[in-house]
Design a protein around this motif. Sequence first.
Motif, short mmCIF file in Angstrom:
data_model
loop_
_atom_site.label_atom_id
_atom_site.label_comp_id
_atom_site.label_asym_id
_atom_site.label_seq_id
_atom_site.Cartn_x
_atom_site.Cartn_y
_atom_site.Cartn_z
N VAL A 1 -30.42 29.53 -34.57
CA VAL A 1 -30.09 28.14 -34.86
C VAL A 1 -28.58 28.00 -34.95
N LYS A 2 -28.02 27.11 -34.15
CA LYS A 2 -26.58 26.86 -34.20
C LYS A 2 -26.34 25.44 -34.70
N LEU A 3 -25.78 25.33 -35.89
CA LEU A 3 -25.48 24.04 -36.48
C LEU A 3 -23.98 23.95 -36.71
N VAL A 4 -23.41 22.82 -36.40
CA VAL A 4 -21.95 22.67 -36.46
C VAL A 4 -21.56 21.66 -37.53
N PRO A 5 -20.32 21.73 -38.02
CA PRO A 5 -19.86 20.74 -39.00
C PRO A 5 -19.92 19.33 -38.41
N HIS A 6 -20.41 18.39 -39.19
CA HIS A 6 -20.50 17.02 -38.72
C HIS A 6 -20.60 16.08 -39.92
N SER A 7 -20.51 14.81 -39.65
CA SER A 7 -20.71 13.79 -40.68
C SER A 7 -21.44 12.63 -40.05
N HIS A 8 -21.91 11.72 -40.89
CA HIS A 8 -22.63 10.54 -40.41
C HIS A 8 -22.02 9.28 -40.99
N LYS B 1 -9.05 21.16 -53.34
CA LYS B 1 -7.74 20.53 -53.50
C LYS B 1 -7.17 20.12 -52.15
N ILE B 2 -7.34 20.98 -51.15
CA ILE B 2 -6.83 20.68 -49.81
C ILE B 2 -7.60 19.52 -49.19
N LEU B 3 -8.93 19.57 -49.25
CA LEU B 3 -9.75 18.54 -48.62
C LEU B 3 -9.57 17.19 -49.31
N GLN B 4 -9.43 17.21 -50.62
CA GLN B 4 -9.18 15.95 -51.34
C GLN B 4 -7.83 15.37 -50.96
N TYR B 5 -6.84 16.23 -50.78
CA TYR B 5 -5.52 15.75 -50.36
C TYR B 5 -5.60 15.10 -48.98
N ILE B 6 -6.27 15.76 -48.06
CA ILE B 6 -6.42 15.20 -46.72
C ILE B 6 -7.15 13.86 -46.77
N VAL C 1 -14.40 24.48 -39.34
CA VAL C 1 -13.53 23.99 -38.25
C VAL C 1 -12.07 24.12 -38.67
N SER C 2 -11.18 23.93 -37.69
CA SER C 2 -9.76 24.01 -37.97
C SER C 2 -9.29 22.79 -38.76
N VAL C 3 -8.06 22.89 -39.28
CA VAL C 3 -7.49 21.77 -40.02
C VAL C 3 -7.42 20.53 -39.15
N GLY C 4 -6.95 20.69 -37.91
CA GLY C 4 -6.82 19.55 -37.01
C GLY C 4 -8.14 18.88 -36.72
N TYR D 1 -10.84 18.97 -38.60
CA TYR D 1 -11.34 18.35 -39.82
C TYR D 1 -10.66 16.99 -40.04
N ILE D 2 -9.35 16.94 -39.87
CA ILE D 2 -8.62 15.68 -40.01
C ILE D 2 -9.13 14.65 -39.01
N ALA D 3 -9.35 15.08 -37.77
CA ALA D 3 -9.85 14.16 -36.74
C ALA D 3 -11.22 13.62 -37.11
N ALA D 4 -12.10 14.49 -37.62
CA ALA D 4 -13.44 14.05 -38.01
C ALA D 4 -13.39 13.02 -39.12
N LYS D 5 -12.54 13.24 -40.12
CA LYS D 5 -12.42 12.30 -41.23
C LYS D 5 -11.83 10.98 -40.77
N ARG D 6 -10.81 11.02 -39.92
CA ARG D 6 -10.19 9.79 -39.43
C ARG D 6 -11.13 8.99 -38.55
N MET D 7 -11.88 9.68 -37.71
CA MET D 7 -12.80 8.97 -36.82
C MET D 7 -13.96 8.35 -37.59
N SER D 8 -14.43 9.05 -38.62
CA SER D 8 -15.49 8.50 -39.46
C SER D 8 -15.01 7.23 -40.16
N LEU D 9 -13.79 7.28 -40.69
CA LEU D 9 -13.21 6.11 -41.34
C LEU D 9 -13.00 4.98 -40.34
N ALA D 10 -12.50 5.32 -39.16
CA ALA D 10 -12.23 4.29 -38.15
C ALA D 10 -13.50 3.57 -37.73
#
Length: 279
Positions: free
Chosen positions: A25-32, A174-179, A213-216, A218-227
Amino acid sequence: MSDPVIFDYKSPGVQVFYYITDGPVKLVPHSHRRIELWCLLQGRASMMVEGTEYPLSPGDLAILRPGEVHTPVVDDSVPFGRAGVVFDPALFDTLCENDSLWEPAYNREPGTRNLYRAQDLDRDIRYYYNQMRKPGKDPRLNVMLNILLIMRHIQSAYARKEFSEGIAGEPAQKILQYIGSHLNEELSLQSICQALFISSAQLERTVKKATGVSVGKYIAAKRMSLARDLILNGQRPTQICAACGYPNYASFFRAYTKYFGHTPKQELSLTQWEALEAP
């Protein structure tokens, strides 16, 4: 190897999945963009949510709010089964006037209080996922009623404060909350390292371990979810660019189209349910 058990149901605003397999089973980081109720049916696994690890036992249930990046981590040496439902709470406006029903999803910080143990719920939650699979005259109504029943059990456990805090890595949180609180600003490895007084190697290593996932990415995923949320809430393009940290609409347009495979304008014309691949 036994045959997999697969069940999928999709309807505007809601999707149900139910999978049992003894293969890799291959599951990847994601959000909804909607609430997800994820249940371990069988096997051994843990759930990583925004830097917090939740070891799972069969019957445990994880609740994910919109935008929470999460990754199920599976032990492939034993058969594995998972079930879940992704839904828009607005679907229940006519069935339920109690807004507190959604507090377990929204009234908390990301990556906290995500897990409800089987022994802390009033009933084996797997029963309701099996009920959703049963054919009937109105499958959509059947799914919605079982979602409400699951949420009632979660709300009851939440009121008793019977939820799991998980195993939180303090540096990662601390890092994820800052981002998450600086998505409208320039976010580079250098700027994050300077703000948090850590090295770039430590930053990359910590985020990769916590999210997969990498920092970049992760940031892209959070920004796209917000957008996407802002688009669906009717925000102006210029407001969305500023809120998501893009200097202009052209750069935002390119990033959005590359990430989702369609333009920001097309987002509004898509069907309401979100097509997911092996959640």
